[in-house]
Scaffold this active site. Structure first.
Site, PDB file in Angstrom:
ATOM      1  N   HIS A 129     159.286  17.262 155.927  1.00  0.00           N
ATOM      2  CA  HIS A 129     160.657  17.343 155.408  1.00  0.00           C
ATOM      3  C   HIS A 129     161.139  18.774 155.666  1.00  0.00           C
ATOM      4  O   HIS A 129     160.339  19.715 155.671  1.00  0.00           O
ATOM      5  CB  HIS A 129     160.596  17.053 153.901  1.00  0.00           C
ATOM      6  CG  HIS A 129     161.906  16.948 153.217  1.00  0.00           C
ATOM      7  ND1 HIS A 129     162.612  18.052 152.789  1.00  0.00           N
ATOM      8  CD2 HIS A 129     162.637  15.871 152.850  1.00  0.00           C
ATOM      9  CE1 HIS A 129     163.719  17.644 152.184  1.00  0.00           C
ATOM     10  NE2 HIS A 129     163.765  16.332 152.211  1.00  0.00           N
ATOM     11  N   ASP A 206     152.463  19.331 150.294  1.00  0.00           N
ATOM     12  CA  ASP A 206     153.725  18.852 149.739  1.00  0.00           C
ATOM     13  C   ASP A 206     153.497  17.414 149.254  1.00  0.00           C
ATOM     14  O   ASP A 206     153.380  16.487 150.059  1.00  0.00           O
ATOM     15  CB  ASP A 206     154.799  18.914 150.842  1.00  0.00           C
ATOM     16  CG  ASP A 206     156.099  18.239 150.437  1.00  0.00           C
ATOM     17  OD1 ASP A 206     156.144  17.600 149.369  1.00  0.00           O
ATOM     18  OD2 ASP A 206     157.069  18.347 151.209  1.00  0.00           O
ATOM     19  N   GLN A 209     156.228  12.939 148.242  1.00  0.00           N
ATOM     20  CA  GLN A 209     156.268  11.495 148.510  1.00  0.00           C
ATOM     21  C   GLN A 209     154.997  10.776 148.077  1.00  0.00           C
ATOM     22  O   GLN A 209     154.930   9.556 148.129  1.00  0.00           O
ATOM     23  CB  GLN A 209     156.518  11.228 149.999  1.00  0.00           C
ATOM     24  CG  GLN A 209     157.913  11.570 150.450  1.00  0.00           C
ATOM     25  CD  GLN A 209     158.992  10.726 149.780  1.00  0.00           C
ATOM     26  OE1 GLN A 209     158.742   9.618 149.321  1.00  0.00           O
ATOM     27  NE2 GLN A 209     160.198  11.262 149.704  1.00  0.00           N
ATOM     28  N   LYS A 232     160.711  12.028 141.777  1.00  0.00           N
ATOM     29  CA  LYS A 232     160.146  11.022 142.697  1.00  0.00           C
ATOM     30  C   LYS A 232     159.159  10.117 141.963  1.00  0.00           C
ATOM     31  O   LYS A 232     158.716   9.123 142.516  1.00  0.00           O
ATOM     32  CB  LYS A 232     159.393  11.710 143.844  1.00  0.00           C
ATOM     33  CG  LYS A 232     160.190  12.752 144.608  1.00  0.00           C
ATOM     34  CD  LYS A 232     160.984  12.166 145.729  1.00  0.00           C
ATOM     35  CE  LYS A 232     161.440  13.272 146.665  1.00  0.00           C
ATOM     36  NZ  LYS A 232     162.634  12.873 147.408  1.00  0.00           N
ATOM     37  N   CYS A 370     166.289  14.254 156.363  1.00  0.00           N
ATOM     38  CA  CYS A 370     165.869  15.672 156.277  1.00  0.00           C
ATOM     39  C   CYS A 370     164.549  15.885 157.009  1.00  0.00           C
ATOM     40  O   CYS A 370     163.699  16.670 156.569  1.00  0.00           O
ATOM     41  CB  CYS A 370     165.741  16.148 154.834  1.00  0.00           C
ATOM     42  SG  CYS A 370     167.252  16.009 153.908  1.00  0.00           S
TER      43      CYS A 370
HETATM   44  N1  7TS Z   1     159.143  17.106 150.650  1.00  0.00           N
HETATM   45  C1  7TS Z   1     159.196  15.794 150.922  1.00  0.00           C
HETATM   46  C2  7TS Z   1     158.074  15.139 151.664  1.00  0.00           C
HETATM   47  C3  7TS Z   1     160.318  15.062 150.505  1.00  0.00           C
HETATM   48  O1  7TS Z   1     160.367  13.755 150.778  1.00  0.00           O
HETATM   49  C4  7TS Z   1     161.362  15.701 149.795  1.00  0.00           C
HETATM   50  C5  7TS Z   1     162.611  14.974 149.384  1.00  0.00           C
HETATM   51  C6  7TS Z   1     161.223  17.070 149.515  1.00  0.00           C
HETATM   52  C7  7TS Z   1     160.107  17.727 149.966  1.00  0.00           C
HETATM   53  C8  7TS Z   1     162.235  17.818 148.720  1.00  0.00           C
HETATM   54  O2  7TS Z   1     162.160  17.430 147.379  1.00  0.00           O
HETATM   55  P1  7TS Z   1     163.200  18.009 146.306  1.00  0.00           P
HETATM   56  O3  7TS Z   1     162.879  17.239 145.070  1.00  0.00           O
HETATM   57  O4  7TS Z   1     162.922  19.467 146.176  1.00  0.00           O
HETATM   58  O5  7TS Z   1     164.559  17.727 146.858  1.00  0.00           O
HETATM   59  N2  7TS Z   1     162.863  13.824 150.132  1.00  0.00           N
HETATM   60  C9  7TS Z   1     163.982  13.074 150.127  1.00  0.00           C
HETATM   61  C10 7TS Z   1     164.112  11.916 150.914  1.00  0.00           C
HETATM   62  O6  7TS Z   1     163.231  11.476 151.640  1.00  0.00           O
HETATM   63  N3  7TS Z   1     165.316  11.395 150.699  1.00  0.00           N
HETATM   64  O7  7TS Z   1     165.980  12.171 149.824  1.00  0.00           O
HETATM   65  C11 7TS Z   1     165.156  13.233 149.456  1.00  0.00           C
END
Ligand code: 7TS
Length: 412
Positions: A129, A206, A209, A232, A370
């Site tokens: 991501h 990370d 997911q 998540k 992303c």
């Molecule tokens: N890393 C991964 C693997 C992700 O899927 C996401 C967000 C992030 C980091 C960032 O997470 P945040 O909570 O800091 O925003 N992924 C997604 C997605 O797949 N669709 O919307 C957000």
């Protein structure tokens, strides 16, 4: 409210009743929510934890002698312990509350500025991501270190033999997701961590997911850093956690200066508080942390083994059904994957499919998710992504497949 006894047999109807939003309609149709990889829905226990905090014991924490402040502090620290236990971390102070995965990664990337120099190398996987790419590029710009990429193959697996070749005494950091948000691939992180440690590199995983589907065991993994977002995994937005090994967190400088992260302040010099407070400047997201703890308790009551078995079944069912549609191409066919399907149908633009599905009450994500480097790898602008979680059902997948057939009829 349903009891965990009823859940113990994975009573899907009872589980769905825990999520008030699942009763609503969208465009006159019952909501089919297949955008769980973007954010999951929240069970009533999580919503109630937030309401209860604001209606009964809202106060600032770690600073009051009064009863409300003590109650809020106790609940906040109890949540940290719940998260520690869940991830099997050695110490509660190794868990830093953040605003989410992005914040956690930036905190570590910022902290490594003084540890890297020119010609050092950092390794990123090809399926990250943007939030696990851009902060490291910024770190490389600050330090002169070089970013190198662990490649992936057509199935959406990392090419581990190439990872081996990239590792050297120059490698200082490796950052890889536990699960890809586009492909669903579950990466062999334990192996990656072991290999990276052999050349003295630190590893950040990370877990954004993975966390709703897989219970990571940090002692077993031996990761240096593990980051995730509560939203998540059925918790609220705006809260997440950074796990860092004590030895690393002691070495890293604070990310932000301010209240609560100090030991003593004079105009000549300030000294910093111990862990975890050194990294938690300012008033934190108290209700968020407490509700994060409630979400973790909820998931553990359901049981991760049962969640995984149920979601695997959903994934197989959906993959099989989807594959019968003409012109469907699925991106991400790893043997080890979570319940995410990214796909395209012929030359139809993903956005058009997403828009028609929405008219039928079905929520999917479309676009590059992303993760533009993955799109570049497959030479596509984007995909439709359906991401399932334990409260989804095969009946919903049937509705989704029928809706797709209609969309194909309208668009081709
Ligand atoms: N890393 C991964 C693997 C992700 O899927 C996401 C967000 C992030 C980091 C960032 O997470 P945040 O909570 O800091 O925003 N992924 C997604 C997605 O797949 N669709 O919307 C957000």
């Amino acid at each position: 409210m349903e009891t965990s006894q009823e859940h113990s047999v994975f009573n899907i109807e009872a589980i769905r009743q825990d999520f008030p939003i699942l009763n609503r309609k969208v465009n006159g149709k019952p909501l089919v929510y297949f955008d769980n990889a973007a954010t999951s829905q929240k069970p009533k226990v999580v919503i109630d934890a937030i309401t209860h905090y604001y209606s009964s014991y809202n106060a600032n924490i770690h600073r009051g002698v009064h009863a409300l402040s003590q109650e809020a502090t106790d609940a906040f620290e109890a949540a940290r312990k719940t998260i520690q236990k869940h991830f099997n971390a050695e110490h509660a102070h190794e868990l830093i509350f953040t605003s989410g995965t992005t914040h956690g990664i930036n905190l570590v990337a910022s902290g490594f500025t003084s540890f890297l120099k020119e010609n050092d190398e950092v390794l990123v996987s090809a399926m990250e991501h943007h939030s696990n790419i851009v902060p490291w590029q910024m770190l490389c710009e600050r330090t002169g270190a070089t970013l190198r990429v662990i490649p992936m193959n057509n199935e959406g697996d990392l090419v581990i033999s190439d990872f081996d070749k990239l590792l050297s005494s120059k490698t200082k950091l490796v950052f890889v997701n536990h699960v890809s948000n586009v492909l669903g691939t579950i990466n062999p992180i334990k192996f990656i961590i072991k290999k990276a440690h052999q050349v003295g590199a630190a590893v950040l995983i990370d877990g954004a997911q993975a966390c709703a589907h897989i219970k990571a065991d940090l002692v077993d993994l031996n990761a240096d850093f593990y980051v995730t977002s509560a939203h998540k995994m059925c918790g609220p937005t705006g809260i997440g956690v950074l796990y860092g090994k004590e030895e690393w967190l002691k070495k890293l400088p604070p990310y932000q200066g301010g209240g609560e992260m100090i030991e003593e302040v004079t105009f000549e010099k300030s000294t910093y508080a111990g862990l975890p407070h050194k990294f938690e400047a300012g008033t934190p997201n108290v209700s968020g942390a407490i509700a994060f703890g409630a979400a973790i308790d909820y998931l553990n009551d359901l049981g991760f083994d049962k969640i995984q078995a149920y979601e695997d079944d959903l994934l197989n069912y959906a993959t099989e059904k989807l594959s019968t549609l003409e012109g469907v191409k699925i991106y991400g066919t790893s043997k080890e994957k979570t319940s995410v399907i990214s796909f395209n149908i012929g030359n139809i633009h993903p956005y058009d499919i997403g828009t028609i599905l929405d008219k039928m009450g079905i929520a999917v994500r479309t676009g590059h998710h992303c993760a533009q480097p993955i799109m570049d790898y497959y030479h596509i602008p984007g995909t439709v992504r359906a991401s399932f979680i334990f409260y989804n059902t095969k009946e919903e997948i049937d509705i989704f497949i029928e809706a797709l057939k209609k969309a194909i009829g309208m668009l081709s």
